[in-house]
Each structure stands twice: as C-alpha cells, then as structure tokens.
Design an enzyme around this catalytic site. Structure first.
Site, PDB file in Angstrom:
ATOM      1  N   ASN A  55       0.824  -1.229   0.000  1.00 14.00           N
ATOM      2  CA  ASN A  55       0.000   0.000   0.000  1.00 14.00           C
ATOM      3  C   ASN A  55       0.845   1.260   0.000  1.00 14.00           C
ATOM      4  OD1 ASN A  55      -1.872  -1.989   1.928  1.00 14.00           O
ATOM      5  ND2 ASN A  55      -2.948  -0.900   0.317  1.00 14.00           N
ATOM      6  N   GLY A 141      -3.806   7.142   6.046  1.00 17.35           N
ATOM      7  CA  GLY A 141      -3.769   8.553   6.459  1.00 17.35           C
ATOM      8  C   GLY A 141      -5.033   9.308   6.099  1.00 17.35           C
ATOM      9  N   ALA A 142      -6.206   8.696   6.282  1.00 20.08           N
ATOM     10  CA  ALA A 142      -7.461   9.368   5.927  1.00 20.08           C
ATOM     11  C   ALA A 142      -8.443   9.409   7.091  1.00 20.08           C
ATOM     12  CB  ALA A 142      -8.096   8.681   4.718  1.00 20.08           C
ATOM     13  N   LEU A 144      -9.350   6.856   9.104  1.00 20.70           N
ATOM     14  CA  LEU A 144     -10.085   5.613   9.379  1.00 20.70           C
ATOM     15  C   LEU A 144      -9.250   4.594  10.154  1.00 20.70           C
ATOM     16  CD1 LEU A 144     -12.042   5.123   6.019  1.00 20.70           C
ATOM     17  CD2 LEU A 144     -12.662   6.438   8.064  1.00 20.70           C
ATOM     18  N   GLY A 145      -8.187   5.082  10.801  1.00 20.92           N
ATOM     19  CA  GLY A 145      -7.434   4.193  11.687  1.00 20.92           C
ATOM     20  C   GLY A 145      -6.587   3.160  10.960  1.00 20.92           C
ATOM     21  N   SER A 146      -6.015   3.538   9.803  1.00 20.00           N
ATOM     22  CA  SER A 146      -5.133   2.564   9.129  1.00 20.00           C
ATOM     23  C   SER A 146      -3.905   2.290   9.989  1.00 20.00           C
ATOM     24  CB  SER A 146      -4.713   3.065   7.740  1.00 20.00           C
ATOM     25  OG  SER A 146      -3.708   4.057   7.829  1.00 20.00           O
ATOM     26  N   SER A 147      -3.441   3.314  10.745  1.00 15.13           N
ATOM     27  CA  SER A 147      -2.246   3.100  11.573  1.00 15.13           C
ATOM     28  C   SER A 147      -2.533   2.106  12.695  1.00 15.13           C
ATOM     29  CB  SER A 147      -1.761   4.423  12.171  1.00 15.13           C
ATOM     30  OG  SER A 147      -2.749   4.990  12.998  1.00 15.13           O
ATOM     31  N   ASP A 205      -8.100   4.234  18.959  1.00 12.52           N
ATOM     32  CA  ASP A 205      -8.058   3.550  17.656  1.00 12.52           C
ATOM     33  C   ASP A 205      -7.604   2.101  17.803  1.00 12.52           C
ATOM     34  OD1 ASP A 205      -8.701   6.040  16.763  1.00 12.52           O
ATOM     35  OD2 ASP A 205      -7.031   6.254  15.378  1.00 12.52           O
TER      36      ASP A 205
END
Ligand SMILES: Nc1ncnc2c1ncn2[C@@H]1O[C@H](COP(=O)(O)OP(=O)(O)O)[C@@H](O)[C@H]1O
Ligand SMILES: C[C@@](O)(CCOP(=O)(O)O)CC(=O)O
Ligand SMILES: [Mg+2]
Length: 369
Positions: A55, A141-142, A144-147, A205
């Site tokens: 990604n 980085g939008a 929605l808690g990808s980190s 998160d």
C-alpha cells in the site's frame, strides 16, 4: 528459533464523536468498519527479516545478525509498556536512516514494525528470520485508523509467532478470535506502534482495532456498547492527505497557547459524546423518532464547529459539509481531520446515491452497524 506462521486481520474505525478531545482525557465513541488490514507472517531460513508493504510501496529486508545488535542490553525499558523505549527508537532511527522529526509514511511504518518486532522477540535470545506482508482495504492517512489496524496486525502476528500468545484456532477452524487476556496484550503492543505513528495517541483507535464493535473510550477504559440502534452512515474521503501526528501536536499547541479558550471546547466535545451515547441508548429502548435524529444531527454540527476551532478542519471538509447540508444531511470530519474522511448521518428512508450528487468528493464506502 521456531516461529509460528499466521494470517491475521484487524478493522479500521470511524470516530462518531470525541476525536482529539480523547487525547486529553475526554470521552469518545468509536465503531469498527468492515474495511480491514491483513497481515501474513511466514517463517524463513534466509537469516533475513523482510517486510512487504504494497500500500505504501515499501519493500525492505535486513540481516538478522545486524538487527540483533540493536536489541537493548536491558529489557527493563521494553517491558515498561507505559511509554516507548526512547533509546531504542533513537537507535532504530539511526539504523534505518530516518532523521529525527521525519513523518513520512514509510519511516513511520518501518519504525513501528521494527520496534514491535524487537520488543516482542528481545527476550527470546535471538531474533527470528521471517517475512511479513501487510495489505489493507483502508485508505492510508485518511482518518479511518489505518495506523491502528496496521499496529494491531503487527502486534497480534508477532506475539503469536513468538508463542507469547497461543493460536486461537482449533483443528476444524479456519478463523478464530483470541480470548480477553490475549487481546489485552495485543492492544498494549499495538499502542506502542500507535505511539510511534501518532506521537501521543489516546488509545481509542487500537482499542477498536483490537476489540471491534462500537465502544466508549475514556482515559484507557474501554466499554463496549451492547445495545445500539441501526444507523446508516455515509463515509466520504476528501482525499486530502494529512498526518495524524502533526494534527494532534497542533491541538496541543493551541491548548498551551489558549488554555482558557480550548479547554472548554474539549469539555463541550465530552458532553457531546455523552449526549450522543444517551440518545443512542434511548433509540434502542424506544423506537427511533425524528426527534432523536434531530439531536444526533445537531450534535454532529456542533462538534464539526468545535473541530474547526481546534484547527483541524480543511476547506474540502467545509465543502463536504455544505454540499451535504444543501440536501438536508449533517456531516463532520472523523479521525484527525485536516482532510481525510467525514461521516454523514442518513435518516431512515434516505437513499444517497440516487438523490445526492457529491461533485467534488469521492465516496469511498457506505457502512452499516
Ligand atoms: N497498509 C499499511 N502499510 C504500511 N503502513 C501503514 C499501512 N496503513 C497505515 N500505515 C502507517 O500508518 C500511517 C498513517 O497513520 P495516520 O496518520 O494515523 O492515519 P490513519 O490512521 O488515519 O490512516 C502511515 O503513514 C503508515 O506509516
Ligand atoms: C485525533 C485522534 O483522536 C484520532 C486519530 O485517528 P486517525 O489516525 O486519524 O485515524 C488521535 C487519537 O485518539 O490518538
Ligand atoms: Mg492513525
């Protein structure tokens, strides 16, 4: 050393109310999404640690012997899960060649991986050779808690590979969840990953990424909400990139500069989260009424104004709120803001794709809970 192979996944999240305020001890309401991050961990005999992150277009490998030299002599700091081992972070930065203050996607992802990998295997005498591949349905980085989904996957897979937590799978099963004790440990290691990526995370998160469902989060206390009404939420991605770490630090600066102005705003966000929780519980005990929706919509509008006051708005988010309001719909940013995603509450019977033209925005998903 023998390690166990596995595939794990963790969900992203949307924050209904309480982003940023939750970092400063206020309450937040958050819900998991049906958009997930997946991780495959494979044992290898190459004496290398490889990480594939398609990604973010990062594919790296290191010799295990070199990584072994980074393991701290004393594990005391690593076992203290209340904070990061700053000396290990510094050594990892030097090793990978990441300047202090670098915030780019690759640097954060690599640091988080190496930190969790070394923390988990430091006590086992030698670091294992393995390949980790991570891919995600979540935009990076939008908001929605990808980190957190990334950190939860790393923690779960590496704890499982090390044998620290047992596999939850029985012979006949293809998928399974861990028990409470294992999830708590996963959540604590994932929080370390979030500390690296967010700087000063609240923990909401990674809590949602670990436990899923809808929950209230308050100063580390996680309370699942058992009875919630079915709500329809439209999720829109403005596609404006931003960094959670920068935005969280910006709110802290504003608090330091104008404490008597910003602290009441955070208190008000706390009250919004409480009122929202109260309204949701009334909607489950009585049938949802238009008046319940009036309250939820007004809370969304007030919170969006507060987030703008905190300095985490963006013209693309203002535009989104204007476009949806022109159709009678109420929206607020979700997550750290500064761009990224917004949520829009849909009343029963409203069908957005037929009647709503969002010209400048990209609709990424509609989800139900
Ligand atoms: N699939 C992924 N692969 C690698 N790194 C990821 C992935 N998803 C998230 N990350 C890491 O998380 C960071 C984004 O975190 P953040 O700024 O908190 O945004 P958000 O959590 O809202 O998506 C990225 O810069 C990257 O370091
Ligand atoms: C702004 C914040 O409340 C949420 C950040 O979420 P995200 O990384 O933008 O998905 C920070 C936190 O709670 O750690
Ligand atoms: Mg994040």
């Amino acid at each position: 050393m023998h390690i166990k192979e596995c595939i794990v996944s963790a969900p992203g999240k949307a924050i209904l109310h309480g982003e940023h305020a939750v970092v400063h001890g206020k309450m937040a309401l958050a819900v998991s999404l049906n958009l997930r991050t997946y991780l495959q961990l494979q044992a290898t005999f190459t004496s290398k640690v490889c990480i594939n992150l398609p990604n973010i277009n990062a594919f790296l490998s290191w010799d295990v012997t070199v990584l072994n030299q980074l393991v701290p002599d004393s594990e005391a700091d690593l076992r203290n899960m209340d904070e990061l081992d700053i000396e290990l972070v510094r050594r990892l930065r030097d090793f990978v060649g990441i300047p202090n203050g670098a915030l780019d996607t690759r640097s954060m992802a690599i640091l988080a991986f190496l930190y969790i990998y070394i923390s988990i295997f430091a006590g086992s005498g030698e670091l294992p050779s393995l390949t980790v591949s991570v891919w995600s349905e979540l935009p990076t980085g939008a908001g929605l808690g990808s980190s957190s989904a990334y950190s939860v996957c790393l923690a779960a897979a590496l704890l499982s590979a090390s044998g620290t937590i047992p596999s939850p799978l029985s012979d006949q099963e293809n998928t399974a969840r861990w028990g409470v004790a294992e999830m708590e440990l996963i959540n604590r290691f994932a929080f370390q990953g979030e500390r690296i990526i967010h700087g000063n995370p609240s923990g909401v998160d990674n809590a949602v990424g670990t436990w899923g469902g809808i929950l209230r989060y308050h100063s580390g206390k996680i309370t699942p909400l058992s009875r919630v009404p079915m709500l329809r939420i439209l999720l829109t991605n403005t596609k404006v990139p931003r960094s959670t770490k920068v935005l969280v630090a910006g709110v802290k600066d504003k608090m330091n500069k104008f404490p008597s102005i910003i602290n009441p705003v955070l208190d008000s966000v706390d009250a919004i989260s409480c009122t929202c929780e109260q309204t949701l519980s009334e909607m489950t005990s009585d049938s949802p009424t238009p008046e319940h929706y009036d309250i939820l919509e007004e809370l969304i509008d007030i919170n969006q104004h507060h987030l703008n006051v905190m300095g985490v708005g963006h013209p693309a988010l203002d535009n989104l709120c204007r476009v949806t309001l022109a159709r009678g719909l109420h929206s607020k940013l979700t997550g750290a803001g500064g761009g990224g995603c917004a949520i829009t509450l849909l009343r029963p019977g409203f069908y957005p794709l037929a009647s709503l033209t969002v010209r400048f925005l990209f609709i990424s998903a509609i989800f139900l809970w």
